[in-house]
Design a protein around this motif. Structure first.
Motif, mmCIF file in Angstrom:
data_model
loop_
_atom_site.group_PDB
_atom_site.id
_atom_site.type_symbol
_atom_site.label_atom_id
_atom_site.label_comp_id
_atom_site.label_asym_id
_atom_site.label_seq_id
_atom_site.Cartn_x
_atom_site.Cartn_y
_atom_site.Cartn_z
ATOM 1 N N GLY A 95 9.093 -9.473 -11.539
ATOM 2 C CA GLY A 95 8.033 -10.246 -10.368
ATOM 3 C C GLY A 95 6.886 -9.665 -10.964
ATOM 4 O O GLY A 95 6.712 -10.296 -11.910
ATOM 5 N N ASN A 96 5.970 -9.066 -10.451
ATOM 6 C CA ASN A 96 4.818 -8.930 -10.455
ATOM 7 C C ASN A 96 4.356 -7.387 -11.056
ATOM 8 O O ASN A 96 3.414 -7.014 -11.168
ATOM 9 C CB ASN A 96 3.886 -9.207 -9.299
ATOM 10 C CG ASN A 96 4.073 -8.440 -8.211
ATOM 11 O OD1 ASN A 96 5.057 -7.614 -8.193
ATOM 12 N ND2 ASN A 96 2.814 -8.267 -7.338
ATOM 13 N N TRP A 124 6.061 3.763 -0.983
ATOM 14 C CA TRP A 124 6.208 2.287 0.035
ATOM 15 C C TRP A 124 5.180 2.662 1.152
ATOM 16 O O TRP A 124 4.504 1.811 1.693
ATOM 17 C CB TRP A 124 7.477 2.064 0.344
ATOM 18 C CG TRP A 124 8.482 1.679 -0.857
ATOM 19 C CD1 TRP A 124 7.895 0.904 -1.860
ATOM 20 C CD2 TRP A 124 9.846 1.748 -1.052
ATOM 21 N NE1 TRP A 124 9.094 0.554 -2.689
ATOM 22 C CE2 TRP A 124 10.084 1.107 -1.910
ATOM 23 C CE3 TRP A 124 10.741 2.245 0.008
ATOM 24 C CZ2 TRP A 124 11.751 0.779 -2.296
ATOM 25 C CZ3 TRP A 124 12.155 2.080 -0.499
ATOM 26 C CH2 TRP A 124 12.555 1.447 -1.450
ATOM 27 N N ILE A 127 0.863 -8.203 5.219
ATOM 28 C CA ILE A 127 2.053 -8.650 4.481
ATOM 29 C C ILE A 127 1.725 -9.057 2.930
ATOM 30 O O ILE A 127 2.378 -8.757 2.074
ATOM 31 C CB ILE A 127 2.509 -9.910 5.057
ATOM 32 C CG1 ILE A 127 2.980 -9.656 6.514
ATOM 33 C CG2 ILE A 127 3.722 -10.752 4.208
ATOM 34 C CD1 ILE A 127 4.194 -8.643 6.467
ATOM 35 N N ASP A 128 0.419 -9.337 2.619
ATOM 36 C CA ASP A 128 0.029 -9.900 1.341
ATOM 37 C C ASP A 128 0.020 -8.637 0.532
ATOM 38 O O ASP A 128 0.640 -8.408 -0.491
ATOM 39 C CB ASP A 128 -1.570 -10.276 1.331
ATOM 40 C CG ASP A 128 -1.403 -11.875 1.360
ATOM 41 O OD1 ASP A 128 -0.262 -12.294 1.421
ATOM 42 O OD2 ASP A 128 -2.498 -12.615 1.173
ATOM 43 N N ASP A 129 -0.644 -7.466 1.078
ATOM 44 C CA ASP A 129 -0.423 -6.286 0.338
ATOM 45 C C ASP A 129 0.920 -5.829 -0.006
ATOM 46 O O ASP A 129 0.964 -5.304 -1.099
ATOM 47 C CB ASP A 129 -1.251 -5.209 1.280
ATOM 48 C CG ASP A 129 -2.734 -5.111 1.483
ATOM 49 O OD1 ASP A 129 -3.357 -6.247 0.884
ATOM 50 O OD2 ASP A 129 -3.139 -4.519 2.235
ATOM 51 N N PHE A 130 1.633 -6.135 0.813
ATOM 52 C CA PHE A 130 2.859 -5.581 0.645
ATOM 53 C C PHE A 130 3.598 -6.516 -0.415
ATOM 54 O O PHE A 130 4.194 -5.824 -1.243
ATOM 55 C CB PHE A 130 3.792 -5.812 1.868
ATOM 56 C CG PHE A 130 5.392 -5.018 1.815
ATOM 57 C CD1 PHE A 130 5.592 -3.652 1.790
ATOM 58 C CD2 PHE A 130 6.422 -5.844 1.649
ATOM 59 C CE1 PHE A 130 6.779 -3.053 1.767
ATOM 60 C CE2 PHE A 130 7.862 -5.246 1.628
ATOM 61 C CZ PHE A 130 7.689 -4.045 1.587
ATOM 62 N N THR A 131 3.629 -7.743 -0.432
ATOM 63 C CA THR A 131 4.304 -8.517 -1.422
ATOM 64 C C THR A 131 3.758 -8.281 -2.928
ATOM 65 O O THR A 131 4.392 -8.164 -3.949
ATOM 66 C CB THR A 131 4.094 -9.906 -1.248
ATOM 67 O OG1 THR A 131 2.698 -10.233 -0.981
ATOM 68 C CG2 THR A 131 5.204 -10.431 0.025
ATOM 69 N N GLN A 132 2.340 -8.027 -2.699
ATOM 70 C CA GLN A 132 1.605 -7.556 -4.033
ATOM 71 C C GLN A 132 1.993 -6.188 -4.550
ATOM 72 O O GLN A 132 2.244 -5.835 -6.081
ATOM 73 C CB GLN A 132 0.157 -7.805 -3.814
ATOM 74 C CG GLN A 132 -0.373 -9.206 -4.022
ATOM 75 C CD GLN A 132 -1.860 -9.170 -4.031
ATOM 76 O OE1 GLN A 132 -2.444 -8.534 -3.251
ATOM 77 N NE2 GLN A 132 -2.130 -10.495 -4.362
ATOM 78 N N GLN A 133 1.991 -5.274 -3.925
ATOM 79 C CA GLN A 133 2.242 -3.907 -4.300
ATOM 80 C C GLN A 133 3.534 -3.293 -4.409
ATOM 81 O O GLN A 133 3.947 -2.328 -4.963
ATOM 82 C CB GLN A 133 1.534 -2.941 -3.250
ATOM 83 C CG GLN A 133 -0.065 -3.325 -3.410
ATOM 84 C CD GLN A 133 -0.987 -2.561 -2.248
ATOM 85 O OE1 GLN A 133 -0.620 -1.343 -2.090
ATOM 86 N NE2 GLN A 133 -2.107 -2.913 -1.912
ATOM 87 N N PHE A 134 4.629 -3.937 -3.595
ATOM 88 C CA PHE A 134 5.774 -3.462 -3.410
ATOM 89 C C PHE A 134 6.557 -3.151 -4.659
ATOM 90 O O PHE A 134 7.029 -1.988 -5.011
ATOM 91 C CB PHE A 134 6.812 -4.480 -2.418
ATOM 92 C CG PHE A 134 8.198 -3.927 -2.467
ATOM 93 C CD1 PHE A 134 8.255 -2.822 -1.476
ATOM 94 C CD2 PHE A 134 9.275 -4.451 -3.196
ATOM 95 C CE1 PHE A 134 9.616 -2.487 -1.443
ATOM 96 C CE2 PHE A 134 10.605 -3.851 -2.943
ATOM 97 C CZ PHE A 134 10.706 -2.976 -2.153
ATOM 98 N N LEU A 135 6.602 -4.220 -5.488
ATOM 99 C CA LEU A 135 7.276 -3.950 -6.847
ATOM 100 C C LEU A 135 6.657 -2.771 -7.846
ATOM 101 O O LEU A 135 7.315 -1.930 -8.361
ATOM 102 C CB LEU A 135 7.731 -5.083 -7.538
ATOM 103 C CG LEU A 135 8.758 -6.053 -7.025
ATOM 104 C CD1 LEU A 135 8.796 -7.363 -7.602
ATOM 105 C CD2 LEU A 135 10.196 -5.250 -7.018
#
Lengths: 393, 320
Positions: B160-161, B281, B2-10
């Motif tokens: 975002g990031n 994604w 989930i961490d990977d996802f939130t960091q890499q999604f944008l």
């Protein structure tokens, strides 16, 4: 770089068969006629792809060996030497008959080569049976040392030493806490990446990895992973074309971590592909010692002599070719004139060579697996030194 | 995970949109030609490659030595797009005249046209590798050709990031503008009506006074011009081009066209962007080596449930 060579070797095989059957015969039979009467000239063979697709990495060691032998002959020794060239086109199929010819007709006492790993594997048993000592300046496949051959040697570290050496060097030079390992999906690339990954892990460096297809050219997902991980070093296993594109895209995205890769990426084309600003500071490793930018010491001296003889800068494996020939020359200077005696002499010899200090293990491997580190500075590749000693500027 | 996802999604989304926009532009050429002629123009990937080299030619001719900004950048982009669109559109028209029209005239089966397309594709690749790249640009033909930088990689803003850079914004904005123009052209103009009529029923279109040859030529011109624009944006964004650069990208763009509904202009847009995003994604979870697998699994799944693609309609029914 063994895989690249194998592929190329296969490609040139068909067309080259006809060509070199003539070429090899011509070059070696002409001097053979003159030698019969002389008696005090010993023949040393050089075998490799001298005219084919990959001759770019065989001509430099050939030149290096030729330089050593010419320099020796110029001292007017009692025992003169002659270098006989065998153009195998890098192909195992052509190397084997050439080796037989070299042993039976030309009666060589020693062989420098074969240059590539595939042909070395095929020629090894022939040399073993003929009792002819060989030193390869450039065959890096790890498996070659595991055949129990008594007459086979090489003066370069093998492929499996490269990954750990890169990881060790970066750990020492940069003390990273986080490393990111990337590769494409080619055999060479994945192998190198695996080795670096394992070594970082063993050293307690936090490490993650990603891999992309060789044919891909948009690496945005890989770049996103690297950006998220914020590593201190990024290491890449693979060849220069992909390395250049990757490095450019990493730097474009603001990744400033030190970038390092292996011999597959050690090519000026890397700087072209990444662009000079992005490539600046990139670290490359190679079992080869190329005297890029050497201005003092034996390497600079070698560069000057090499340039005077061949009118070009020494390139990949030139120093190793020179050292291979020097090992044989020293053995012959020491009084060894039969293949057997030469083999015994080099097996116990130590040489403070141009490329590095050389001594052999019983299996023919160099006793120290030296990996050399290069860095891109002001848009050109410069040699920093051995991976165990070099420091990053 | 989930961490990977939130960091890499944008960040992955931004990258996916940029490459997706380029897929979409190339996909337009496949889809338009298919809509009008029921022909898969496999040489279209080389039309894209020609666009890349046309923009390199412009950059070299103009002599861009440092990245541009402001009006100079805008002017340069316009020039690049016009020249590359002209080169690619012209090449596409020429391709039609040489490789397809003789077959069409003689009523050859569709398979013959397909083989002709593959032949033309290989011919163009080798032509560039052997003659054009060494001859015109003086560079080795079979390795990457570096393109000088024309846009700085400045971060324009952050979501975002994710850093969004100038070059990425240019790719997206330019692609959207060009695609809207094309969509309106096909939907509103006389030429567009001719294209739609031909796609719907060639014989009836002839009876209504549409000149089929002109329409086919125009279709190739427009599709080629879109690939030319894609070439400009690709060369600007990735700065490394080579003779076979269209091969993989062409397959992806064709996939995007099928995904959106082949023959459907808006489907190509949707398919291109969707493909770019889904690839990136998916890579977050499975690693970038799975990109192609993810893309084609999605394609298969979509086609299982919607055999005509996401939008499904073909060119003739697309309405404004």
């Amino acid at each position: 770089m063994s895989r690249k060579r194998m592929v190329a070797t296969a490609a040139v095989l068909a067309g080259a068969l006809v060509l070199t059957a003539c070429g090899g015969g011509g070059s070696s039979s002409a001097p053979a006629g003159g030698e019969e009467g002389g008696g005090d000239t010993l023949k040393i063979g050089f075998m490799g792809d001298l005219t084919g697709e990959n001759s770019g990495i065989v001509i430099p060691p050939r030149n290096g060996a030729k330089l050593a032998i010419d320099e020796y002959n110029a001292t007017n020794p009692a025992q003169k030497l002659e270098m006989v060239e065998y153009d195998s086109q890098g192909s195992a199929d052509q190397a084997v008959p050439l080796a037989t010819q070299a042993i039976q007709q030309d009666k060589i006492v020693a062989l420098i080569g074969p240059a590539f790993s595939g042909e070395s594997k095929a020629v090894g048993p022939v040399l073993e049976q003929g009792g002819i000592p060989s030193i390869s300046a450039s065959a890096t496949n790890p498996g070659l040392a595991q055949n129990g051959w008594k007459f086979w040697h090489r003066v370069v570290a093998n492929d499996s030493d490269q990954g750990p050496a890169i990881a060790d060097f970066l750990t020492r030079a940069k003390s990273p806490t986080k490393a990111y390992v990337i590769s494409d999906d080619q055999e060479y690339s994945v192998g190198l990446a695996d080795a670096m990954f394992a070594d970082f892990q063993a050293k307690g460096v936090a490490v993650e990895r990603d891999q992309f297809a060789q044919t891909a050219s948009d690496y945005s997902s890989t770049v996103a992973k690297v950006s998220a991980f914020q590593p201190d070093v990024v290491v890449y296993g693979g060849y220069y074309a992909q390395a250049g594109r990757l490095l450019k895209q990493l730097r474009d995205a603001g990744v400033t971590a030190t970038f390092a890769s292996g011999d597959g990426s050690l090519d000026p084309q890397l700087i072209q592909g990444a662009g000079a600003p992005a490539a600046e500071g990139a670290v490359l490793a190679c079992p080869c010692n190329i005297p890029y930018g050497a201005t003092t010491g034996p390497l600079a001296d070698f560069t000057t002599r090499y340039k005077a003889a061949f009118n070009t800068d020494p390139a990949i494996y030139a120093t190793e070719g020179y050292d291979s020939a020097t090992l044989f020359i020293n053995a012959i200077k020491g009084g060894a004139t039969t293949p057997d005696a030469i083999n015994t002499a080099i097996s116990t010899a130590t040489l403070d060579g141009v490329s590095k200090k050389i001594a052999f293990k019983p299996n023919g491997e160099p006793d120290v697996n030296s990996i050399f580190i290069y860095q891109v500075k002001n848009g050109t590749l410069g040699l920093l030194g051995q991976s165990t000693e070099a420091t990053l500027g | 995970m989930i961490d990977d996802f939130t960091q890499q999604f944008l960040p992955s989304t931004v990258g996916g949109l940029a490459i997706g926009a380029i897929y979409a532009l190339v996909a337009l050429g496949y889809t338009m030609v298919y809509g009008v002629l029921r022909l898969i123009n496999f040489a279209h990937s080389e039309i894209f490659m020609i666009g890349c080299y046309a923009s390199l030619l412009v950059v070299i001719t103009v002599g861009v030595s440092a990245p541009l900004t402001g009006v100079a950048l805008l002017g340069m982009l316009l020039l690049l797009i016009l020249v590359a669109a002209a080169f690619s559109g012209g090449a596409a028209m020429l391709l039609e005249v040489i490789a397809y029209r003789p077959l069409r005239r003689r009523g050859a089966p569709r398979l013959a046209a397909l083989i002709s397309a593959i032949g033309a594709s290989l011919f163009l690749q080798e032509l560039f590798a052997l003659f054009v790249i060494p001859g015109v640009f003086g560079r080795p033909g079979r390795i990457d050709t570096a393109v000088p930088r024309i846009v700085d990689r400045d971060v324009l803003f952050r979501i975002g990031n994710a850093d969004v850079r100038t070059d990425q914004v240019i790719v997206l904005v330019a692609a959207v503008i060009v695609m809207v123009l094309l969509d309106q052209l096909v939907a509103r103009t006389r030429i567009g009506r001719g294209i739609r009529a031909t796609a719907q029923d060639p014989e009836a279109a002839v009876l209504m006074g549409v000149n089929i040859d002109t329409i086919v030529r125009l279709t190739f011109l427009l599709g080629g011009a879109m690939a030319g624009v894609a070439g400009v944006l690709y060369a600007m964004e990735f700065e490394n081009i080579r003779f076979n650069i269209g091969f993989i990208l062409g397959i992806k763009a064709f996939t995007a066209a099928v995904l959106g509904g082949i023959g459907n202009i808006r489907g190509a847009l949707l398919g291109g962007v969707a493909l770019g995003l889904v690839e990136n994604w998916g890579a977050i979870f499975f690693g970038s080596q799975w990109k192609d697998v993810i893309a084609f699994v999605i394609l298969v799944v979509v086609l299982l449930f919607r055999p005509t693609g996401i939008l499904g309609e073909s060119l003739q029914k697309a309405r404004a």
